[in-house]
Design an enzyme around this catalytic site. Structure first.
Site, PDB file in Angstrom:
ATOM      1  N   GLU A 183       0.849  -1.196   0.000  1.00 44.60           N
ATOM      2  CA  GLU A 183       0.000   0.000   0.000  1.00 44.60           C
ATOM      3  C   GLU A 183       0.880   1.238   0.000  1.00 44.60           C
ATOM      4  OE1 GLU A 183      -0.826  -1.482   3.969  1.00 44.60           O
ATOM      5  OE2 GLU A 183      -1.142   0.595   4.580  1.00 44.60           O
ATOM      6  N   LYS A 226       2.798   4.545   1.085  1.00 46.19           N
ATOM      7  CA  LYS A 226       3.236   5.129   2.349  1.00 46.19           C
ATOM      8  C   LYS A 226       2.870   6.605   2.286  1.00 46.19           C
ATOM      9  CE  LYS A 226       7.194   5.346   5.434  1.00 46.19           C
ATOM     10  NZ  LYS A 226       7.208   6.765   5.786  1.00 46.19           N
ATOM     11  N   ASP A 233       2.648  10.428   3.174  1.00 46.29           N
ATOM     12  CA  ASP A 233       3.590  11.362   3.773  1.00 46.29           C
ATOM     13  C   ASP A 233       2.824  12.375   4.627  1.00 46.29           C
ATOM     14  OD1 ASP A 233       5.932  12.533   4.394  1.00 46.29           O
ATOM     15  OD2 ASP A 233       6.344  13.363   2.411  1.00 46.29           O
ATOM     16  N   TYR A 289      -4.512   2.551   8.506  1.00 49.22           N
ATOM     17  CA  TYR A 289      -3.724   1.453   7.950  1.00 49.22           C
ATOM     18  C   TYR A 289      -3.238   0.445   8.984  1.00 49.22           C
ATOM     19  CZ  TYR A 289      -0.082   4.858   9.203  1.00 49.22           C
ATOM     20  OH  TYR A 289       0.692   5.774   9.860  1.00 49.22           O
ATOM     21  N   LYS A 348      11.054   2.948  -0.120  1.00 51.90           N
ATOM     22  CA  LYS A 348      10.983   4.369  -0.420  1.00 51.90           C
ATOM     23  C   LYS A 348      11.189   4.647  -1.904  1.00 51.90           C
ATOM     24  CE  LYS A 348      10.843   6.931   2.804  1.00 51.90           C
ATOM     25  NZ  LYS A 348      11.674   7.302   3.936  1.00 51.90           N
ATOM     26  N   CYS A 370      40.404  22.113  14.834  1.00 49.25           N
ATOM     27  CA  CYS A 370      39.003  22.461  15.080  1.00 49.25           C
ATOM     28  C   CYS A 370      38.794  23.954  14.831  1.00 49.25           C
ATOM     29  CB  CYS A 370      38.631  22.105  16.512  1.00 49.25           C
ATOM     30  SG  CYS A 370      36.994  22.711  16.974  1.00 49.25           S
ATOM     31  N   CYS A 380      37.849  25.668  18.438  1.00 49.22           N
ATOM     32  CA  CYS A 380      38.722  25.797  19.607  1.00 49.22           C
ATOM     33  C   CYS A 380      40.197  25.643  19.268  1.00 49.22           C
ATOM     34  CB  CYS A 380      38.324  24.798  20.700  1.00 49.22           C
ATOM     35  SG  CYS A 380      38.755  23.087  20.310  1.00 49.22           S
ATOM     36  N   CYS A 411      37.365  16.813  16.607  1.00 48.39           N
ATOM     37  CA  CYS A 411      38.065  17.748  17.476  1.00 48.39           C
ATOM     38  C   CYS A 411      38.432  17.003  18.754  1.00 48.39           C
ATOM     39  CB  CYS A 411      37.142  18.919  17.779  1.00 48.39           C
ATOM     40  SG  CYS A 411      37.620  19.856  19.236  1.00 48.39           S
ATOM     41  N   CYS A 439      36.203  22.370  24.229  1.00 50.36           N
ATOM     42  CA  CYS A 439      35.781  22.961  22.955  1.00 50.36           C
ATOM     43  C   CYS A 439      34.385  23.548  23.137  1.00 50.36           C
ATOM     44  CB  CYS A 439      35.757  21.908  21.850  1.00 50.36           C
ATOM     45  SG  CYS A 439      35.062  22.537  20.305  1.00 50.36           S
TER      46      CYS A 439
HETATM   47  S1  IVH Z   1       2.396   0.948   9.137  1.00 47.36           S
HETATM   48  C1  IVH Z   1       3.950  -0.994  12.841  1.00 47.36           C
HETATM   49  N1  IVH Z   1       1.491   1.910   6.881  1.00 47.36           N
HETATM   50  O1  IVH Z   1       5.331   5.772   8.152  1.00 47.36           O
HETATM   51  C2  IVH Z   1       3.613  -0.388  11.542  1.00 47.36           C
HETATM   52  N2  IVH Z   1       2.849   3.320   8.223  1.00 47.36           N
HETATM   53  O2  IVH Z   1       8.155   5.380   8.611  1.00 47.36           O
HETATM   54  C3  IVH Z   1       3.122   0.990  11.673  1.00 47.36           C
HETATM   55  N3  IVH Z   1       3.129   5.563   7.332  1.00 47.36           N
HETATM   56  O3  IVH Z   1       5.180   5.877  11.632  1.00 47.36           O
HETATM   57  C4  IVH Z   1       3.169   1.750  10.460  1.00 47.36           C
HETATM   58  N4  IVH Z   1       1.894   5.296   5.536  1.00 47.36           N
HETATM   59  O4  IVH Z   1       3.519   7.328  10.286  1.00 47.36           O
HETATM   60  C5  IVH Z   1       2.222   2.144   7.967  1.00 47.36           C
HETATM   61  N5  IVH Z   1       0.567   2.654   4.890  1.00 47.36           N
HETATM   62  C6  IVH Z   1       1.291   2.874   5.970  1.00 47.36           C
HETATM   63  C7  IVH Z   1       1.901   4.126   6.208  1.00 47.36           C
HETATM   64  C8  IVH Z   1       2.685   4.299   7.347  1.00 47.36           C
HETATM   65  C9  IVH Z   1       2.640   6.142   6.234  1.00 47.36           C
HETATM   66  C10 IVH Z   1       4.021   6.232   8.302  1.00 47.36           C
HETATM   67  C11 IVH Z   1       3.689   6.043   9.751  1.00 47.36           C
HETATM   68  C12 IVH Z   1       4.908   5.424  10.354  1.00 47.36           C
HETATM   69  C13 IVH Z   1       5.962   5.831   9.393  1.00 47.36           C
HETATM   70  C14 IVH Z   1       7.158   4.925   9.439  1.00 47.36           C
END
Ligand code: IVH
Length: 705
Positions: free
Chosen positions: A123, A125, A127, A233, A321, A426, A429, A444, A450
């Site tokens: 699914e 991710k 932002d 999610y 990512k 450094c 300092c 340093c 420092c």
């Molecule tokens: S699952 C234990 N699913 O990404 C699993 N996270 O980098 C909990 N996030 O803290 C997260 N989309 O804020 C999950 N489809 C998705 C997500 C997602 C965004 C975020 C979430 C998490 C962060 C981790």
């Protein structure tokens, strides 16, 4: 009703009046935020709050525990309440290349001893920022941000203003914690920024910041005016399971009225996962909201449970990512920053350029080898091209991380451009800056003499995950560091500040510019409030190299008290039992162990630590793991072939139940779990009289049979 002037009220009348006001304000809040149907004007609402505040000021002893002044929805509120998460809110491990995804699948199957093809969900991710919603009896009772994963902020009133978040529902388990992401669409973001600009208010760099800034408003009325959205999610505490699989659980949340992402699918094995990644990536630009990758989760929830967690991430999920965003710009100069551990970090000053919607004018250049075009082992990177001031460089940004200089265009190099010479002293300092063998970083050697290191240490000390002293942030630390009359140069001096101010013959803090009676008193109170500190925060705050937040928490949970921790580190050196114990902590390696020992043996450091601790009351920390587990506190060794689980799973489970897992049998071993083919360890156990059981008996013991 004619209101009596506040200073004419008797105590009994005041008490009654505060109760009436609490009810009236709460009703107004509900009408406004929950029902979206205000019953009184904003001016009347403010008048109620003002009268409440005036009575509280007149009769401080009568302030109610549920005082409206402490609640969001009004100007008087100060910060959010804290909410401990009953189940931690975790982050995700990252994958960047396709190979990382196949590795992930292999690791999972190896851990489980699973030979077939595993099913996952995939699914987008999102932002945004994560939010945990608690429903009891199908009614929303609390919303909390992630915070540090253990404790978040109470943003219930604000969450109630988000249309995608159901206030009540049918068919839900008695206790249901739904987790998901709050975000803002591109269109709403653009419109919000236009409104902000038109009214002379600050605009946001990107939709994520806008969403975070909008949710974390002390006045929920502002949140209500911001177009926030929510995708569910995941989940936290549940009184009954939602479904046997991740995919069905999400479908169930959808049926209960949550928004779930339509691009969520089931995949069999890495091939299908990667195909769906490409599919989502192709849609990215037209989704209308920001996503920064694809999240894969093991579909079978029973397998998720078996896989469990590492210190801050689940073993059963990974975030794949998207590649970072790029732009080309001119390198105007290179500055050297000296960090808390003395590391000299080169920072690129850039002609400002927009990278993925954010204006970037600084970027990291990592270290001197990186500038010179080679890696730690001396092998060429970027084809061996070095970076010089004046060059056209490529800047890249992935998610929230610091932008990096990634590449350089030699065809555009100016004539006479000079090779960059990295300083060997450094810049702060003047102490020699050395590189240890195998370390890519020049440091340093000035230690606490420092000023840059000392200031950075203090900033770390007061940071959020450390002492988190209200009113004493990075800016104030810099100010006090250079203050001739009332300096703070070491953490201990924070706690002597009030006493020194009281006896200060020169100007008192309250008479300084930027301070007054109230703000000086407030600062002293905030400092006093932190004189009692939890062990994990204290360890983290010391700023010892390699000891981050997670490690500090592991150490605190292992030693539980400052005295035990301090004595162990003081006596630990390679070969001692203390050293062996320190290294046996899961998550602590030799490098970290050595760094701790070094810090405690360095006279200046040691003196600073002792002086600090003398000022504090350190609260012990509970060992992690279930206290009621029959194996909590036992040292267990596994040997031979395990048939029902892999070695890794056995170890992880034992640790989750509070047992220590050791690699060899000694007099300290409590239990040997021996499978077929057990050899010398079984003999050792017999010789030492250590209790020995087989795998089935072990599963019975931990209640998993
Ligand atoms: S699952 C234990 N699913 O990404 C699993 N996270 O980098 C909990 N996030 O803290 C997260 N989309 O804020 C999950 N489809 C998705 C997500 C997602 C965004 C975020 C979430 C998490 C962060 C981790």
């Amino acid at each position: 009703m004619v209101e009596k002037a506040v200073d004419l009220l008797t105590e009994a009348e005041a008490r009654e009046e505060l109760s009436r006001l609490a009810k009236a304000i709460s009703a107004a809040n509900t009408a406004y935020h929950t029902l979206d149907a205000p019953e009184i004007s904003d001016a009347d609402y403010d008048a109620l709050k003002q009268r409440n505040a005036a009575i509280e000021a007149q009769f401080p002893g009568l302030k109610r525990p549920d005082s409206p002044s402490d609640r969001v929805g009004g100007a008087v509120a100060e910060g959010f309440g804290k909410v401990p998460h009953r189940q931690r809110m975790l982050s995700l491990e990252n994958a960047f290349a396709a190979e990382d995804v196949t590795d992930f699948d292999e690791r999972v199957r190896k851990f489980l001893g699973y030979l077939g093809i595993l099913d996952y969900t995939a699914e987008p991710k999102i932002d945004g920022l994560s939010l945990s919603l608690r429903y009891e009896g199908g009614v929303l009772v609390q919303a909390a941000t992630r915070g540090d994963g253990e404790v978040g902020e109470n943003v219930t009133e604000n969450a109630r203003t988000i249309a995608d978040i159901p206030q009540r529902m049918t068919g839900a388990p008695a206790v249901l914690e739904v987790r998901g992401e709050v975000y803002m669409s591109h269109a709403d973001f653009a419109a919000l920024n236009a409104r902000q600009a038109a009214s002379g208010d600050k605009t946001f760099a990107n939709p994520r910041n806008a969403a975070a800034g909008s949710l974390r408003q002390l006045d929920a009325r502002i949140t209500a005016a911001r177009p926030l959205r929510f995708f569910a999610y995941s989940w936290g505490e549940l009184s009954d399971p939602l479904a046997p699989t991740q995919f069905e659980a999400i479908r169930r949340l959808d049926a209960m009225g949550f928004q779930t992402n339509p691009l969520t699918v089931r995949c069999s094995g890495p091939g299908e996962m990667l195909a769906h990644y490409r599919h989502i990536e192709a849609q990215r630009a037209t989704l209308g909201y920001d996503i920064d990758g694809v999240v894969y989760k093991v579909n079978d929830l029973a397998l998720q449970t078996r896989l469990g967690f590492r210190s801050s991430t689940p073993r059963w999920a990974i975030a794949h990512k998207f590649p970072a965003e790029l732009a080309w710009t001119e390198l105007l100069g290179i500055d050297i920053q000296v960090g808390r551990t003395g590391a000299l970090s080169p920072v690129a000053r850039l002609r400002p350029v927009t990278v993925g919607g954010v204006v970037v004018s600084n970027a990291t250049l990592h270290n001197e080898d990186y500038i010179a075009g080679r890696d730690r082992r001396g092998q060429p990177i970027r084809g061996g091209k070095d970076i010089r001031v004046g060059d056209l460089v490529q800047v890249y940004r992935a998610g929230d991380v610091i932008p990096k200089v990634a590449d350089v265009d030699l065809s555009r190099r100016k004539e006479g451009a000079q090779v960059y010479v990295f300083p060997s002293e450094c810049p702060e300092c003047g102490s020699p800056a050395h590189r240890e063998e195998g370390d890519s970083v020049r440091r340093c050697t000035g230690g606490l003499i420092c000023p840059a290191q000392a200031v950075e240490r203090l900033k770390h000390f007061v940071s959020r995950a450390a002492f988190d002293i209200e009113g004493l942030g990075a800016k104030q630390v810099e100010m006090f560091f250079n203050d001739p009359a009332l300096p703070i140069r070491t953490p201990a001096e924070i706690f002597t500040l009030a006493a020194r101010d009281a006896t200060n013959p020169l100007q008192k803090l309250k008479n300084r510019e930027g301070f007054g009676d109230t703000s000086a008193a407030k600062l002293f109170t905030a400092i006093e409030a932190r004189r009692t500190i939890q062990l994990d925060r204290l360890i983290f705050s010391l700023g010892i190299r390699h000891v981050g937040e997670v490690a500090a928490s592991l150490l605190a949970r292992h030693y539980t008290s400052w005295d035990a921790f301090e004595s162990a580190i003081t006596h630990a050196s390679p070969g001692t039992p203390e050293w062996a114990e320190l290294n046996s902590i899961s998550g602590v390696g030799e490098v970290m162990a050595q760094s701790l020992v070094d810090a405690f043996q360095n006279p200046a450091e040691r003196q600073a630590i002792d002086a600090l601790v003398a000022q504090l009351t350190v609260q012990p920390v509970q060992a992690r793991g279930r206290v009621d587990s029959p194996v909590a506190g036992l040292t267990v060794v596994f040997t031979g072939t395990l048939e029902k689980m892999t070695r890794a799973e056995a170890k992880a489970r034992a640790e989750a139940l509070g047992a220590k897992v050791a690699g060899s049998v000694s007099a300290k071993t409590d239990l040997l779990v021996a499978g077929p083919g057990a050899g010398s360890k079984a003999k050792d156990a017999e010789r030492l009289g250590v209790r020995m059981i087989d795998e089935d008996a072990w599963l019975q013991l931990i209640g998993a049979a």
